[in-house]
Design a protein around this motif. Structure first.
Motif, PDB file in Angstrom:
ATOM      1  N   SER A 156      38.889  45.728  47.281  1.00 12.08           N
ATOM      2  CA  SER A 156      40.164  45.388  46.745  1.00 12.08           C
ATOM      3  C   SER A 156      40.978  46.585  45.982  1.00 12.08           C
ATOM      4  O   SER A 156      41.892  47.105  46.339  1.00 12.08           O
ATOM      5  N   LYS A 168      47.212  44.495  41.624  1.00 12.64           N
ATOM      6  CA  LYS A 168      46.356  44.024  42.873  1.00 12.64           C
ATOM      7  C   LYS A 168      47.292  43.518  43.798  1.00 12.64           C
ATOM      8  O   LYS A 168      48.312  42.842  43.727  1.00 12.64           O
ATOM      9  N   SER A 173      43.003  41.869  48.633  1.00 16.85           N
ATOM     10  CA  SER A 173      42.185  40.695  48.523  1.00 16.85           C
ATOM     11  C   SER A 173      41.527  40.262  49.791  1.00 16.85           C
ATOM     12  O   SER A 173      40.465  39.779  49.971  1.00 16.85           O
ATOM     13  N   TYR A 206      41.147  37.975  42.058  1.00 21.29           N
ATOM     14  CA  TYR A 206      42.449  38.109  42.080  1.00 21.29           C
ATOM     15  C   TYR A 206      43.287  37.537  40.923  1.00 21.29           C
ATOM     16  O   TYR A 206      44.201  38.035  40.535  1.00 21.29           O
TER      17      TYR A 206
END
Length: 234
Positions: A156, A168, A173, A206
């Motif tokens: 990721s 992020k 993800s 995440y």
């Protein structure tokens, strides 16, 4: 691509390479029989101690580098006053201390994330804490937590870096989920259990404030509940 971007990518690739290498070291008890007198517990306890020691060293890097500099300067002063026969070995010591200074400074710079420059290097320490806690609660499923530690954050983070995401992203993800899922299938895990575990691992990464701590531990526990095959250390 700008030089700044290239430097950022190079630094991140280096960090992730070290991250994967350290995870492989953590996986060794599942790949080989540890030589005597190492056991699973003292292997991880030693790793945790070293991680804590490195963390304390980096947190006080200014003082450590200052002491090394002072020591090197003292050696240089002695070299100037000593006879010719002793100058060469003292000069070699001075060079070794100077090189040690350079290595410590360079490695810290390469491995630190932005927030770690403010708060001290914690990624390695948190990773070891997460892995050690996983061993304590379920050594038979820790391998899944360690595979997640090596895979999920790495995939990721590199995706987000290459696609210019400063934070992020769900896409990063999702890509990590796919990669981790296929790794689990390749090691012989059931499809449904692998898919559920991949979702849990990626959600944990995440939303977590420190994924090195939470990903191995949560994934290890989740592997028990979703029915992953038990894989005890050798």
């Amino acid at each position: 691509m700008s030089n700044n971007k290239m430097n950022l990518i190079g630094k991140e690739l280096y960090r992730k390479s070290v991250h994967i290498l350290l995870t492989i070291i953590l996986l060794l008890p599942y790949l080989i029989h540890l030589p005597w007198p190492l056991t699973l517990n003292n292997y991880y306890a030693t790793g945790l101690f070293l991680a804590a020691f490195i963390n304390s060293l980096v947190a006080r890097r200014g003082k450590v580098l200052g002491e090394l500099k002072k020591f090197r300067e003292n050696i240089e002063g002695i070299i100037e006053k000593t006879n010719k026969e002793l100058k060469q070995p003292l000069f070699l010591v001075e060079q070794a201390v100077s090189k040690l200074q350079e290595i410590i400074s360079t490695q810290i710079s390469m491995l630190e994330r932005d927030y770690e420059k403010r708060e001290g290097y914690v990624g390695l320490l948190y990773g070891m804490i997460g892995a050690t806690l996983s061993i304590l609660v379920s050594p038979e499923t820790t391998v899944y937590g360690l595979l997640a530690l090596a895979t999920v954050d790495t995939v990721s983070a590199l995706h987000d870096l290459f696609f210019n995401n400063r934070q992020k992203s769900l896409r990063g993800s999702f890509l990590a989920l796919i990669v981790y899922f296929f790794i689990l299938v390749l090691v012989g895990s059931p499809l449904l259990s692998s898919f559920l575990l991949s979702i849990i691992a990626c959600i944990t990464e995440y939303i977590s404030p420190e994924d090195n701590l939470t990903v191995p531990f949560v994934t290890t526990l989740a592997a028990l509940f979703v029915g992953m095959p038990l894989k005890p250390p050798l």
